[in-house]
Structures are given as C-alpha cells and as structure tokens.
Design an enzyme around this catalytic site. Sequence first.
Site, mmCIF file in Angstrom:
data_model
loop_
_atom_site.group_PDB
_atom_site.id
_atom_site.type_symbol
_atom_site.label_atom_id
_atom_site.label_comp_id
_atom_site.label_asym_id
_atom_site.label_seq_id
_atom_site.Cartn_x
_atom_site.Cartn_y
_atom_site.Cartn_z
ATOM 1 C CE LYS A 45 27.853 53.199 23.509
ATOM 2 N NZ LYS A 45 28.686 54.176 21.992
ATOM 3 C CD GLN A 49 29.589 53.564 18.879
ATOM 4 O OE1 GLN A 49 28.120 53.560 19.531
ATOM 5 N NE2 GLN A 49 31.267 53.463 18.935
ATOM 6 C CG ASP A 93 27.789 59.887 22.756
ATOM 7 O OD1 ASP A 93 28.028 58.996 23.755
ATOM 8 O OD2 ASP A 93 27.837 59.163 21.171
#
Length: 317
Positions: free
Chosen positions: A64, A108, A131
């Site tokens: 990412k 994450q 997200d």
Amino acid sequence: MVAENIKTNSGRAELIDGAVVANKIKQEVKSEIAEMVDKLGVRPGLAAVRVGDDPASAVYVKNKIRACEEVGIRSEHHALPASITADQLLSLIQTLNTRDDIHGILVQLPLPKGIVESQIIEAVSPDKDVDGFHPMNVGKLAMGQQSFVPCTPAGIIELLDYNNIELRGTSACVVGRSQIVGRPMAQLLLQRDATVTICHSRTRDLAAVTREADVLIVAIGRIGLIRKQHIKPGATVIDVGMNKLTDPAQIQEMFGDQADSRLAVLAKRGYTLVGDVNPFEADQVAGKRTPVPGGVGLLTVAMLMKNTLMAAKRQIS
Ligand code: NAP
C-alpha cells in the site's frame, strides 16, 4: 452425481486481467493528484497503522505504501508493537483524526488479541475511513447512499464494469459474508440491479445455489473449494481468495497441465498463492474468470488510492 452432467465450454475461460484495470485507476488517481497539488497546493495523505508483527500484514502495508509513492500520495507508516494498549492506539487514531495533512487512515487488520477491533474501527473518523469499515459508512452503503466503500468489493465492480460484464437483472451469487468482502459486495451488486444471493458456511447445498449464478463471486478463504459443479456454464467467476498452497499434489489437482510453473514457484518460494476457485476445473465451464494472483488483489490497493483521493477532495471542499 451432479458433476457428470456439467457442460464444458469449448476451451479455456477468458482470463480477466486485474493489472490492466488497477493500472488504469492508479494512472487516473495520479493525474488528479498532480492537478490537486498544482492548483490547490494540497497533497493527499494516508496514515497506515499496523500493530504487531504478522508477516502478511507487513507485506500488505508495504504494498500500500509503495502504491502511495506511485500515485503521489504522502504516506506514513505507524508500525506499533503488539504490546501497545488499546488506549495508546486510540490516542494515536485521535491525533490522526485531527491532523489536516492526513486525509485517510487505515488500520491493518487483524489486530492482536486483546484489542477489540470494532472499538478501533469506530474510533477512525468516518470522513477518513478509506477502508469503508466504520459503521457509519457501512450503514450508508446499506442505504444506497454515497460512502466510502471497502476496497476489494469496490475494485471488483470496477473490474466487472471495465470488462463490460452485465449486472442489471442478472443472477449474482456471493459466497462469503465477511464485513470486508462478502456483505459490501452483495450491497454493491444490489445497487447495480443484480438479483443477489449470499452463501456462507451454513448454506445447505452450495453447488445448487452457485450453479444458478451468471456472476459468481467467491470470498471464503478455502483453497480451490469452488469446482466445476459449482459453476453455471458461461458464468463470470471472480475469485477473491488469497491462500498459500504448499502441497505439490494439490497444485497438480488445481492447475492440471498448467501445474509446472506453479510447482516451480513452490520450489523457489516454498508456497504458491491460490484462490478459492479450482482454476483447472473452472476453465472448463466458466466464460470468464479472474486469476490468482493477478486478479482482484491488485484492485484492492488501487481502490485504496482512489478512496484516499476521494477523502482528500471531500475534506478540502
Ligand atoms: P472471512 O472473514 O474468513 O470470511 C469467510 C466467509 O466464507 C465466511 O462468511 C464463511 O461463512 C464463508 N465460508 C467459509 N467456508 C465456507 C464453505 N465451506 N462454504 C461456504 N462458505 C464458507 O474471509 P474474508 O476476509 O472475506 O476473506 C476471504 C478470502 O479472500 C481469503 O482468502 C482472503 O485472504 C481473501 N481476501 C483477498 C483480498 C484481496 O485483495 N484479494 C481482500 C480480502 C480478502 P460463515 O460466515 O458462515 O463463517
């Protein structure tokens, strides 16, 4: 036995190339960011928060960050020890929520045991939730309102659109009901006027349901579980699964006459990455399918870039 009645297509299913679509999205994001920096002097910023030393999470975050560099997003990586307390983590997120130079925050997952994931997800500002996991964004998606959409299902829609795969009025089946893939995927398909069925581990006759689908999207985390008896002839099969396979016999079973290159990867790396769909069997029935790797995974990162740009645009407008 159902499998014996399955019609096969005349050759291999057409492969849907994730790289083409992911690169196109990243190029578009890159040029919009260049324009934003040029005209407004603002560069989108993404904070990636990782806790503990899970090797898979480290690789995901590294990918990412690399994508951020590619498109011109300023990124910062907060790699925290597993011993961090929930309060310390919440305090970092609060700081990131208030910083003007950070437009997107990703935490994450999975987080180490002892930290309640939902508490952390809910602490991220919904405006910076790139997200799309915050209940506010999940609720908006369910209501058909504009929101941040989780990157993997959003990327799958891009992939289907780019390849002109009809959704309106078609029968779509999603296998898996996770918060990050299955559920939001079903919502997006519904928004596109597909008739949507969701399957899970308690579905009684999985093949009987999946075999009705024109578009079959599989996100279960079970190596090669979807075989030819699960697939309607000519269907589009999207394989979200990302699993490490280390058994040469299983590689042979999944790849048939294409197994040699995978066995070479196994010999080199100790594993090969495979999906939830058996490609050798799917190719005999499906019209189109995504490969693993080289399919959906690439879109997930590209959509994170797109969501971060969108977050920046909203925050500066
Ligand atoms: P997850 O949270 O573990 O959910 C798995 C889902 O599959 C659950 O809903 C489960 O049903 C269902 N399931 C499990 N076994 C099943 C079976 N035998 N038959 C039918 N349904 C079954 O998984 P996830 O996070 O959605 O991830 C799924 C896969 O996608 C994994 O391989 C993951 O690595 C991969 N993934 C890839 C990307 C990417 O970018 N390519 C992104 C995210 C995830 P229940 O709800 O009944 O337990």
